[in-house]
Design a protein around this motif. Structure first.
Motif, PDB file in Angstrom:
ATOM      1  N   THR A 149      20.197  -3.444 -24.865  1.00 27.06           N
ATOM      2  CA  THR A 149      21.175  -3.958 -23.896  1.00 27.06           C
ATOM      3  C   THR A 149      20.776  -5.295 -23.294  1.00 27.06           C
ATOM      4  OG1 THR A 149      20.169  -2.845 -21.986  1.00 27.06           O
ATOM      5  CG2 THR A 149      21.783  -1.589 -23.291  1.00 27.06           C
ATOM      6  N   TRP A 150      19.560  -5.760 -23.534  1.00 23.24           N
ATOM      7  CA  TRP A 150      19.117  -6.992 -22.883  1.00 23.24           C
ATOM      8  C   TRP A 150      19.928  -8.193 -23.360  1.00 23.24           C
ATOM      9  CZ3 TRP A 150      13.017  -6.890 -23.356  1.00 23.24           C
ATOM     10  CH2 TRP A 150      12.522  -5.906 -22.503  1.00 23.24           C
ATOM     11  N   PRO A 151      20.336  -9.072 -22.439  1.00 28.61           N
ATOM     12  CA  PRO A 151      20.920 -10.357 -22.867  1.00 28.61           C
ATOM     13  C   PRO A 151      19.803 -11.300 -23.302  1.00 28.61           C
ATOM     14  CG  PRO A 151      20.783 -10.273 -20.485  1.00 28.61           C
ATOM     15  CD  PRO A 151      20.331  -8.913 -20.966  1.00 28.61           C
ATOM     16  N   MET A 152      20.150 -12.301 -24.089  1.00 26.31           N
ATOM     17  CA  MET A 152      19.149 -13.276 -24.500  1.00 26.31           C
ATOM     18  C   MET A 152      18.674 -14.073 -23.286  1.00 26.31           C
ATOM     19  SD  MET A 152      18.412 -12.817 -27.584  1.00 26.31           S
ATOM     20  CE  MET A 152      17.341 -14.259 -27.679  1.00 26.31           C
ATOM     21  N   PRO A 153      17.396 -14.401 -23.219  1.00 23.65           N
ATOM     22  CA  PRO A 153      16.881 -15.139 -22.060  1.00 23.65           C
ATOM     23  C   PRO A 153      17.288 -16.609 -22.044  1.00 23.65           C
ATOM     24  CG  PRO A 153      15.125 -14.742 -23.646  1.00 23.65           C
ATOM     25  CD  PRO A 153      16.318 -13.978 -24.136  1.00 23.65           C
ATOM     26  N   VAL A 154      17.816 -17.120 -23.161  1.00 23.00           N
ATOM     27  CA  VAL A 154      18.183 -18.529 -23.227  1.00 23.00           C
ATOM     28  C   VAL A 154      19.331 -18.685 -24.221  1.00 23.00           C
ATOM     29  CG1 VAL A 154      16.573 -19.098 -25.093  1.00 23.00           C
ATOM     30  CG2 VAL A 154      17.240 -20.876 -23.459  1.00 23.00           C
TER      31      VAL A 154
ATOM     32  N   SER B  64      17.015 -26.371 -21.311  1.00 16.28           N
ATOM     33  CA  SER B  64      17.765 -25.120 -21.162  1.00 16.28           C
ATOM     34  C   SER B  64      17.044 -24.180 -20.200  1.00 16.28           C
ATOM     35  CB  SER B  64      17.931 -24.430 -22.513  1.00 16.28           C
ATOM     36  OG  SER B  64      18.783 -25.153 -23.353  1.00 16.28           O
ATOM     37  N   LEU B  65      17.837 -23.448 -19.429  1.00 17.03           N
ATOM     38  CA  LEU B  65      17.295 -22.495 -18.466  1.00 17.03           C
ATOM     39  C   LEU B  65      16.902 -21.198 -19.174  1.00 17.03           C
ATOM     40  CD1 LEU B  65      16.917 -22.005 -15.346  1.00 17.03           C
ATOM     41  CD2 LEU B  65      19.145 -20.878 -15.420  1.00 17.03           C
ATOM     42  N   VAL B  66      15.721 -20.674 -18.843  1.00 16.65           N
ATOM     43  CA  VAL B  66      15.235 -19.413 -19.403  1.00 16.65           C
ATOM     44  C   VAL B  66      15.146 -18.403 -18.262  1.00 16.65           C
ATOM     45  CG1 VAL B  66      13.383 -18.272 -20.694  1.00 16.65           C
ATOM     46  CG2 VAL B  66      13.898 -20.697 -21.106  1.00 16.65           C
ATOM     47  N   SER B  67      15.663 -17.191 -18.485  1.00 15.02           N
ATOM     48  CA  SER B  67      15.665 -16.182 -17.425  1.00 15.02           C
ATOM     49  C   SER B  67      15.215 -14.833 -17.973  1.00 15.02           C
ATOM     50  CB  SER B  67      17.062 -16.062 -16.803  1.00 15.02           C
ATOM     51  OG  SER B  67      18.015 -15.731 -17.799  1.00 15.02           O
ATOM     52  N   THR B  68      14.840 -13.959 -17.073  1.00 12.82           N
ATOM     53  CA  THR B  68      14.409 -12.626 -17.480  1.00 12.82           C
ATOM     54  C   THR B  68      15.632 -11.731 -17.711  1.00 12.82           C
ATOM     55  OG1 THR B  68      13.179 -10.640 -16.842  1.00 12.82           O
ATOM     56  CG2 THR B  68      14.122 -11.939 -15.065  1.00 12.82           C
ATOM     57  N   PRO B  69      15.653 -10.976 -18.813  1.00 17.67           N
ATOM     58  CA  PRO B  69      16.808 -10.123 -19.087  1.00 17.67           C
ATOM     59  C   PRO B  69      16.796  -8.812 -18.305  1.00 17.67           C
ATOM     60  CG  PRO B  69      15.215  -9.924 -20.850  1.00 17.67           C
ATOM     61  CD  PRO B  69      14.684 -10.975 -19.920  1.00 17.67           C
ATOM     62  N   TRP B  70      15.676  -8.529 -17.634  1.00 13.46           N
ATOM     63  CA  TRP B  70      15.528  -7.237 -16.949  1.00 13.46           C
ATOM     64  C   TRP B  70      14.583  -7.416 -15.773  1.00 13.46           C
ATOM     65  CZ3 TRP B  70      18.402  -3.080 -17.844  1.00 13.46           C
ATOM     66  CH2 TRP B  70      18.003  -1.836 -17.347  1.00 13.46           C
ATOM     67  N   PRO B  71      14.685  -6.593 -14.722  1.00  9.73           N
ATOM     68  CA  PRO B  71      13.702  -6.683 -13.639  1.00  9.73           C
ATOM     69  C   PRO B  71      12.289  -6.552 -14.203  1.00  9.73           C
ATOM     70  CG  PRO B  71      15.485  -5.194 -13.040  1.00  9.73           C
ATOM     71  CD  PRO B  71      15.681  -5.524 -14.482  1.00  9.73           C
ATOM     72  N   ALA B  72      11.384  -7.386 -13.743  1.00  9.47           N
ATOM     73  CA  ALA B  72      10.059  -7.406 -14.370  1.00  9.47           C
ATOM     74  C   ALA B  72       9.008  -7.937 -13.403  1.00  9.47           C
ATOM     75  CB  ALA B  72      10.084  -8.268 -15.627  1.00  9.47           C
TER      76      ALA B  72
ATOM     77  N   VAL C 110       3.493 -20.483 -21.327  1.00 13.26           N
ATOM     78  CA  VAL C 110       3.832 -19.099 -21.665  1.00 13.26           C
ATOM     79  C   VAL C 110       4.055 -18.324 -20.373  1.00 13.26           C
ATOM     80  CG1 VAL C 110       2.988 -16.967 -22.737  1.00 13.26           C
ATOM     81  CG2 VAL C 110       2.470 -19.188 -23.784  1.00 13.26           C
ATOM     82  N   ILE C 111       5.039 -17.445 -20.373  1.00  9.79           N
ATOM     83  CA  ILE C 111       5.193 -16.496 -19.283  1.00  9.79           C
ATOM     84  C   ILE C 111       5.297 -15.106 -19.897  1.00  9.79           C
ATOM     85  CG2 ILE C 111       7.726 -16.729 -19.138  1.00  9.79           C
ATOM     86  CD1 ILE C 111       7.287 -16.384 -16.025  1.00  9.79           C
ATOM     87  N   ILE C 112       4.517 -14.176 -19.382  1.00 13.15           N
ATOM     88  CA  ILE C 112       4.506 -12.801 -19.883  1.00 13.15           C
ATOM     89  C   ILE C 112       5.010 -11.894 -18.765  1.00 13.15           C
ATOM     90  CG2 ILE C 112       3.094 -10.929 -20.804  1.00 13.15           C
ATOM     91  CD1 ILE C 112       1.251 -12.982 -22.018  1.00 13.15           C
ATOM     92  N   LEU C 113       6.079 -11.179 -19.067  1.00 13.32           N
ATOM     93  CA  LEU C 113       6.715 -10.301 -18.094  1.00 13.32           C
ATOM     94  C   LEU C 113       6.505  -8.846 -18.473  1.00 13.32           C
ATOM     95  CD1 LEU C 113      10.125 -12.225 -17.983  1.00 13.32           C
ATOM     96  CD2 LEU C 113       8.203 -12.503 -16.402  1.00 13.32           C
ATOM     97  N   GLU C 114       6.435  -8.001 -17.461  1.00 15.94           N
ATOM     98  CA  GLU C 114       6.311  -6.557 -17.681  1.00 15.94           C
ATOM     99  C   GLU C 114       7.570  -5.884 -17.124  1.00 15.94           C
ATOM    100  OE1 GLU C 114       2.788  -3.298 -17.240  1.00 15.94           O
ATOM    101  OE2 GLU C 114       3.341  -4.394 -15.426  1.00 15.94           O
TER     102      GLU C 114
ATOM    103  N   ILE D 125      10.446  -9.694 -10.132  1.00 15.39           N
ATOM    104  CA  ILE D 125      11.650 -10.530 -10.096  1.00 15.39           C
ATOM    105  C   ILE D 125      12.856  -9.738 -10.602  1.00 15.39           C
ATOM    106  CG2 ILE D 125      10.417 -12.713 -10.286  1.00 15.39           C
ATOM    107  CD1 ILE D 125      10.921 -12.714 -13.247  1.00 15.39           C
ATOM    108  N   PRO D 126      14.031  -9.964 -10.026  1.00 10.82           N
ATOM    109  CA  PRO D 126      15.243  -9.255 -10.472  1.00 10.82           C
ATOM    110  C   PRO D 126      15.708  -9.761 -11.839  1.00 10.82           C
ATOM    111  CG  PRO D 126      15.501 -10.197  -8.258  1.00 10.82           C
ATOM    112  CD  PRO D 126      14.280 -10.808  -8.854  1.00 10.82           C
ATOM    113  N   ALA D 127      16.551  -8.961 -12.485  1.00 11.33           N
ATOM    114  CA  ALA D 127      17.150  -9.380 -13.758  1.00 11.33           C
ATOM    115  C   ALA D 127      17.970 -10.647 -13.542  1.00 11.33           C
ATOM    116  CB  ALA D 127      18.036  -8.268 -14.310  1.00 11.33           C
ATOM    117  N   GLY D 128      17.916 -11.553 -14.521  1.00 11.70           N
ATOM    118  CA  GLY D 128      18.660 -12.795 -14.436  1.00 11.70           C
ATOM    119  C   GLY D 128      17.955 -13.899 -13.684  1.00 11.70           C
ATOM    120  N   THR D 129      16.753 -13.615 -13.169  1.00 16.35           N
ATOM    121  CA  THR D 129      16.005 -14.639 -12.436  1.00 16.35           C
ATOM    122  C   THR D 129      15.492 -15.710 -13.387  1.00 16.35           C
ATOM    123  OG1 THR D 129      15.296 -13.049 -10.754  1.00 16.35           O
ATOM    124  CG2 THR D 129      14.000 -15.069 -10.962  1.00 16.35           C
TER     125      THR D 129
END
Length: 377
Positions: A237-242, A271-279, A293-297, A320-324
């Motif tokens: 279900t995740w949207p693409m981050p970019v 281009s803006l890059v965002s998280t697809p899920w709270p992480a 590099v950014i590594i999200l959990e 961070i919330p989803a879409g941040t």
């Protein structure tokens, strides 16, 4: 005449409804609407309670508007080329027809009438001209409409360039404001505080991004808040981050034969890059030759690795919330001439940056298609 009125005239002239999504008129109208909405949001964001969220929406809105403008300029260019080819084809036919008519022009002189073939030739020429005149009138009307269409296409493009110049400037301002707002943000909860010494030791001992991500996955974290949500229901279900174009798939070798356990996406500059899920942000910074590099959990035992950014936001340990927004891609903001040139060349022009996307479960890489919606085949 403003852009909206020009688009309406174009639609009426060509018989193209504004609702037809791929017509130059509809694309131009859509771009203007998106730019206007983004401009209003940019003004509202100055006083918004959550400026980061507001400015993130603004940058996205400008990106969408610029894509619509690219498509519109591309369609205008294609239509002009098509009409130019038609004019070249028809000019030869018209010249040939005029030559025939000149040779068959009726001669009403007495000499022609008394000549043995004069009256017959005179009659034939008159009949031919009478038969051809309606067809030539229809062709002339069609040509007039095409010439008017070219004129309106050029006016449509000129009006679009005025709007585009403003959009490019405001999009860059929105990115700058977002970067500053992210730096000023202090309201995010923190799951843990990073141990800089342990992190540096892990970076120094890791020769690959895979080794670094694996080590990070098992590094102890002291929870300061409740555990992250279960991700099982979020798979697929995740949207693409970019926004971008798919280049290379999971473990697909590149030209050098190197196969990486992730996706490679081509993006436009900045281009803006965002998280697809709270992480939780587990790491951010430069690493080897991957750029920033950014590594999200996003969940327990799940890591999302995004590499190749020019600028990264947030602090290690923040939730961070989803879409941040988590960062921006590199490259230079295009000027007006470069934007128009890239737009008329085609949709692939200008995709100069690459983002590497990797998902890991339990310390091991998995195919990202398990997590993202609309995964490329």
């Amino acid at each position: 005449m403003r852009l909206g009125a020009v688009a309406v005239c174009f639609a009426l002239l060509t018989g193209v409804a504004l609702a037809q999504e791929d017509s130059p008129a509809a694309l131009a109208e859509g771009a203007v609407a998106q730019f206007n909405a983004a401009h209003s949001e940019l003004e509202a964001a100055q006083s918004a309670g959550d400026r980061v969220k507001a400015l993130t929406r603004v940058v996205r809105a400008y990106e969408d508007g610029l894509e619509a403008m690219r498509a519109g300029l591309r369609q205008v260019s294609l239509r002009e080329d098509e009409l130019d080819r038609e004019f070249q084809d028809e000019s030869g036919q018209v010249a040939q027809l005029l030559g025939i008519l000149i040779n068959l022009k009726p001669d009403a002189s007495p000499e022609a009438l008394v000549h043995p073939t004069g009256p017959l030739g005179h009659a034939r020429a008159g009949m031919l001209v009478s038969a051809i005149t309606p067809a030539m009138q229809a062709d002339a009307d069609a040509l007039r409409i095409k010439l008017e269409e070219v004129s309106i296409l050029r006016e449509l493009q000129d009006e679009a360039l005025e709007t585009l110049a403003r959009g490019l400037k405001e999009a860059q301002q929105a990115r700058t404001d977002l970067s500053q707002a992210m730096s000023d943000r202090t309201d995010l909860p923190r799951r843990f505080s990073a141990d800089p010494d342990r992190l540096k030791t892990l970076i120094d001992s890791s020769e690959t991004l895979e080794a670094f991500a694996s080590g990070l996955a098992v590094m102890d974290v002291v929870d300061g808040i409740s555990p992250l949500p279960d991700l099982d229901a979020a798979k697929g279900t995740w949207p693409m981050p970019v926004s971008g174009v798919f280049i290379r798939g999971y473990k697909e070798p590149d030209a050098a034969g190197v196969a990486r356990p992730g996706w490679l996406w081509a993006t436009r500059a900045l281009s803006l890059v965002s998280t697809p899920w709270p992480a939780t942000i587990r790491y951010k910074g430069a690493f080897l030759d991957y750029g920033n590099v950014i590594i999200l959990e996003p969940g327990n035992d799940v890591l999302l690795v995004l590499a190749g950014l020019d600028e990264v936001y947030g602090e290690v340990g923040e939730v961070i919330p989803a879409g941040t927004a988590v960062g921006l891609m590199g490259g230079a903001a295009p000027d007006l001439d470069a934007f128009v040139e890239n737009a008329t060349q085609g949709t692939g022009a200008g995709l100069t940056e690459t983002l590497y996307i990797e998902v890991r479960e339990g310390g091991k890489p998995v195919n990202p298609e398990q997590w993202f919606a609309n995964a490329p085949l």
